[in-house]
Design a protein around this motif. Structure first.
Motif, PDB file in Angstrom:
ATOM      1  N   TYR A  39       0.853  -1.252   0.083  1.00 44.92           N
ATOM      2  CA  TYR A  39       0.291   0.130  -0.371  1.00 44.92           C
ATOM      3  C   TYR A  39       0.628   1.604  -0.119  1.00 44.92           C
ATOM      4  O   TYR A  39       2.175   1.425   0.521  1.00 44.92           O
ATOM      5  CB  TYR A  39      -0.942   0.196   1.248  1.00 44.92           C
ATOM      6  N   CYS A 101      -4.484  -0.049 -10.397  1.00 49.31           N
ATOM      7  CA  CYS A 101      -4.206  -1.086  -9.456  1.00 49.31           C
ATOM      8  C   CYS A 101      -4.623  -1.141  -8.201  1.00 49.31           C
ATOM      9  O   CYS A 101      -4.887  -1.586  -7.671  1.00 49.31           O
ATOM     10  CB  CYS A 101      -2.862  -1.597  -9.429  1.00 49.31           C
ATOM     11  N   ALA A 102      -4.579   0.318  -7.622  1.00 50.89           N
ATOM     12  CA  ALA A 102      -5.230   0.963  -6.204  1.00 50.89           C
ATOM     13  C   ALA A 102      -6.572   1.356  -6.473  1.00 50.89           C
ATOM     14  O   ALA A 102      -7.100   1.050  -4.964  1.00 50.89           O
ATOM     15  CB  ALA A 102      -4.492   1.480  -5.396  1.00 50.89           C
ATOM     16  N   VAL A 121      -5.913   7.890  -2.560  1.00 51.96           N
ATOM     17  CA  VAL A 121      -4.407   6.234  -2.347  1.00 51.96           C
ATOM     18  C   VAL A 121      -3.863   6.292  -1.272  1.00 51.96           C
ATOM     19  O   VAL A 121      -4.554   5.537  -0.271  1.00 51.96           O
ATOM     20  CB  VAL A 121      -4.497   6.206  -3.871  1.00 51.96           C
ATOM     21  N   ALA A 128      -6.650   0.534   0.243  1.00 55.41           N
ATOM     22  CA  ALA A 128      -6.027   0.450  -0.992  1.00 55.41           C
ATOM     23  C   ALA A 128      -5.013  -0.377  -1.525  1.00 55.41           C
ATOM     24  O   ALA A 128      -3.750   0.635  -2.264  1.00 55.41           O
ATOM     25  CB  ALA A 128      -6.152   1.557  -1.415  1.00 55.41           C
ATOM     26  N   PRO A 129      -4.860  -1.564  -1.964  1.00 54.47           N
ATOM     27  CA  PRO A 129      -4.038  -2.669  -1.700  1.00 54.47           C
ATOM     28  C   PRO A 129      -3.423  -2.461  -3.655  1.00 54.47           C
ATOM     29  O   PRO A 129      -4.614  -2.177  -3.955  1.00 54.47           O
ATOM     30  CB  PRO A 129      -4.092  -3.382  -1.025  1.00 54.47           C
ATOM     31  N   PHE A 130      -2.969  -2.871  -3.992  1.00 51.70           N
ATOM     32  CA  PHE A 130      -2.023  -3.372  -4.759  1.00 51.70           C
ATOM     33  C   PHE A 130      -0.867  -4.187  -4.916  1.00 51.70           C
ATOM     34  O   PHE A 130      -0.342  -4.130  -3.818  1.00 51.70           O
ATOM     35  CB  PHE A 130      -2.015  -2.047  -5.338  1.00 51.70           C
TER      36      PHE A 130
END
Length: 222
Positions: A39, A101-102, A121, A128-130
């Motif tokens: 994150y 991606c987030a 983000v 809001a992980p990616f």
């Protein structure tokens, strides 16, 4: 040399820091190359600059790993920009990849909107992980600075850096290639007794100084 008398004499409360001072800890090696759930933990800086295609935004950010053996490890001082490049017939940028991606749903239409989206983000943190795929790079600062002085004619590193903008694109690429002594994780020396692991430092074959592993983000994934 600056005259010390030109600076403010307003008191600064550092007595406790001074009395309890200890040497700075050694930087921890970066996580091994791989893909991690991450994150956006910090936005250190944002700058807008001119490019051949107009003004574009560059941010310096920190990421943190979620879960696994490297949980809460930081991936620090990473530059992401919204300057586009073309890949397989599609225009993309690293900053746009991060935002998509987030989970950012609406396309930013200006540098301001990119910044707003990036901060959103950050504010969501682990919400809001990616995924971030990282590799290592071995970059020799000593070789870089020595060659930069040769190319620019600067008598000091500071002067050479101030003249670096005069270098051609080809010269900059050649300079970066010369200073990069290890292109990826596998190019670092193997750990003793561990064929898969890698040492995070080695001695530069050209100048004899120590080269430390730096994280290089390969790509972001949802």
């Amino acid at each position: 040399m600056s005259d010390p008398m030109i600076f403010s004499d307003e008191p600064i409360d550092v007595q406790q820091d001074f009395d309890n001072w200890e040497p700075a800890p050694e930087f921890a090696p970066p996580p091994p190359a791989g893909t991690y759930q991450t994150y956006l933990s910090e936005i250190r800086d944002e700058k807008e600059g001119d490019t051949p295609v107009g003004k574009r935004l560059t941010a310096v950010v920190d990421l943190r790993i979620i879960g696994g053996d490297n949980d809460d490890r930081a991936i620090t001082w990473q530059r992401v920009s919204n300057r586009e490049s073309e890949y397989q017939g599609k225009r993309r940028s690293q900053m746009l990849d991060l935002l998509k991606c987030a989970g950012v749903a609406q396309a930013p239409r200006s540098n301001r909107e990119f910044s707003v989206a990036l901060h959103s983000v950050h504010d969501r943190g682990k919400g809001a992980p990616f995924k971030t795929q990282i590799d290592w790079r071995g970059f020799c600062t000593t070789c870089y600075e020595k060659r930069l002085m040769e190319l620019t004619g600067g008598e000091t590193v500071e002067i050479a850096k101030s003249l670096a903008s005069n270098l051609s694109q080809e010269q900059r690429k050649a300079l970066g290639k010369f200073a990069t002594k290890a292109k990826n994780y596998r190019a670092f020396p193997a750990m003793d007794g561990d064929k898969a692991g890698r040492k995070d430092t080695f001695i530069c074959p050209d100048c004899g100084d120590e080269v430390r592993a730096q994280v290089n983000i390969s790509r972001f994934l949802p």
